[in-house]
Write a protein that holds these residues in place. Sequence first.
Motif, short mmCIF file in Angstrom:
data_model
loop_
_atom_site.label_atom_id
_atom_site.label_comp_id
_atom_site.label_asym_id
_atom_site.label_seq_id
_atom_site.Cartn_x
_atom_site.Cartn_y
_atom_site.Cartn_z
N ASN A 44 4.00 -1.60 -11.98
CA ASN A 44 4.28 -0.17 -11.99
C ASN A 44 3.49 0.49 -10.87
OD1 ASN A 44 5.96 -0.33 -14.28
ND2 ASN A 44 4.18 -0.26 -15.64
N ASP A 45 3.75 1.75 -10.63
CA ASP A 45 3.00 2.50 -9.64
C ASP A 45 1.54 2.59 -10.09
OD1 ASP A 45 1.80 4.56 -8.07
OD2 ASP A 45 3.77 5.40 -7.67
N ILE A 46 0.65 1.98 -9.32
CA ILE A 46 -0.76 1.92 -9.72
C ILE A 46 -1.40 3.30 -9.75
CG2 ILE A 46 -3.03 0.92 -9.11
CD1 ILE A 46 -1.49 -1.46 -7.93
N ARG A 47 -0.87 4.23 -8.95
CA ARG A 47 -1.39 5.60 -8.96
C ARG A 47 -1.26 6.22 -10.34
NH1 ARG A 47 1.94 6.95 -3.54
NH2 ARG A 47 3.44 5.82 -4.82
N GLN A 48 -0.19 5.90 -11.03
CA GLN A 48 0.03 6.46 -12.37
C GLN A 48 -0.80 5.75 -13.43
OE1 GLN A 48 4.25 6.17 -12.95
NE2 GLN A 48 4.74 7.70 -11.39
N GLU A 49 -1.01 4.44 -13.25
CA GLU A 49 -1.71 3.67 -14.28
C GLU A 49 -3.23 3.75 -14.16
OE1 GLU A 49 -0.08 -0.24 -14.92
OE2 GLU A 49 1.53 0.80 -15.97
N ALA A 50 -3.73 3.72 -12.93
CA ALA A 50 -5.18 3.70 -12.73
C ALA A 50 -5.73 5.02 -12.22
CB ALA A 50 -5.55 2.58 -11.75
N GLN A 51 -4.84 5.96 -11.93
CA GLN A 51 -5.21 7.28 -11.40
C GLN A 51 -5.82 7.20 -10.00
OE1 GLN A 51 -5.72 6.92 -15.08
NE2 GLN A 51 -3.66 7.74 -14.80
N ASN A 70 0.74 -6.27 -14.67
CA ASN A 70 0.43 -5.10 -15.48
C ASN A 70 -1.06 -4.76 -15.37
OD1 ASN A 70 3.10 -4.83 -16.64
ND2 ASN A 70 2.62 -6.64 -17.87
N TYR A 71 -1.36 -3.51 -15.13
CA TYR A 71 -2.75 -3.07 -14.96
C TYR A 71 -3.53 -3.21 -16.26
CZ TYR A 71 -6.64 0.23 -14.28
OH TYR A 71 -7.88 0.81 -14.22
N ILE A 72 -4.75 -3.77 -16.18
CA ILE A 72 -5.62 -3.91 -17.35
C ILE A 72 -6.75 -2.89 -17.29
CG2 ILE A 72 -7.15 -5.46 -18.64
CD1 ILE A 72 -5.55 -7.82 -17.49
N ASN A 73 -7.60 -3.00 -16.27
CA ASN A 73 -8.71 -2.05 -16.14
C ASN A 73 -9.31 -2.17 -14.74
OD1 ASN A 73 -10.14 -4.45 -16.20
ND2 ASN A 73 -11.17 -4.07 -18.13
N GLN A 105 0.82 -1.21 0.00
CA GLN A 105 0.00 0.00 0.00
C GLN A 105 0.86 1.26 0.00
OE1 GLN A 105 -3.65 -0.40 0.64
NE2 GLN A 105 -3.88 1.72 -0.02
N PHE A 106 1.95 1.25 0.72
CA PHE A 106 2.78 2.44 0.85
C PHE A 106 3.34 2.87 -0.50
CE2 PHE A 106 6.85 4.57 1.69
CZ PHE A 106 6.42 5.60 2.50
N ASN A 107 3.78 1.89 -1.29
CA ASN A 107 4.37 2.20 -2.60
C ASN A 107 3.38 2.04 -3.75
OD1 ASN A 107 7.21 2.74 -1.83
ND2 ASN A 107 7.10 0.63 -1.08
N ALA A 108 2.13 1.66 -3.45
CA ALA A 108 1.08 1.47 -4.45
C ALA A 108 1.51 0.53 -5.57
CB ALA A 108 0.63 2.81 -5.02
N ARG A 109 2.09 -0.60 -5.16
CA ARG A 109 2.57 -1.58 -6.14
C ARG A 109 2.19 -2.99 -5.72
NH1 ARG A 109 6.67 0.60 -9.57
NH2 ARG A 109 7.41 2.64 -8.85
N LEU A 110 1.91 -3.82 -6.72
CA LEU A 110 1.80 -5.25 -6.50
C LEU A 110 3.18 -5.85 -6.54
CD1 LEU A 110 -1.18 -6.00 -8.88
CD2 LEU A 110 -1.20 -6.41 -6.42
#
Length: 259
Positions: free
Chosen positions: A137-144, A176-179, A118-123
């Motif tokens: 990747n940083d989920i904040r950047q990929e999923a907003q 990798n983030y899909i949706n 959670q701290f780094n917003a990564r799986l």
Amino acid sequence: LIAADSLQVVRVIPMAARLMTVDELGNVYVVRENNSLVRFTDQGDSSAFYRSVQNGNIGAVDASNPLRVVVYYPAYSKIVILDRLLAEKNELNLRKVNILTPSVVASSADGNLWLFDQFNARLKKIDDQLNEIAQSNDIRQEAQTVPSPSFMVERNWKLFVADTAKGIYTFDRYGNYINTLAIYGVKYLQVHGSQLVFRNADTLISWDMSKASYHKLLLPYPELGIVNAAVVRNTLYVLYKDRLILFRLPDDKAPFAAE
């Protein structure tokens, strides 16, 4: 819509339990209020037992691989791996790799483990020696947005991360983030082929991702207080506040059974 009165009771097991999950063989695993983990067959017979008094309360159980059951203790950031008899095989201390209290963990089909940092917003995917195998990747950047996960499960080489407020985030086998699916309030999720099965109050819903359609199953005895519900093939498992009940679905009305 399947009505509750079309279900046949297989077994009623009195108990006070707070967590429940199932495996693909139809075994059901419950965490009792005394923090013991008990496995029952699809006929309701007790088949294995595990308890540890040194790691705090069990926060989650992943039995998607019945030969390798994953038990997570969030208070101590520890994961215990159990074998098919629920005997302890391995214990992982996540603090050794500076992952402090991940909110969810999940078993991976390749024998590794998924964590959400959670701290780094990564799986992160790790092996049984705490080595990092993959990282998203940083989920904040990929999923907003950043999920606050309530549940995570890998199935069919996809990872599903449920957030009760933001929906179900989906990732591929590499993280990798899909949706993000607009399905809210999910605290426990099953994946049967293209179907996502989850509970909404006193109703079990099967959402078909490929057809964008759904089936509903009204759960019996909602007045008893439903803790969780799951289905494997034509067996429905409902954990109530003071009992576990196994029901048999009619053979011609088992919309959740498709693989």
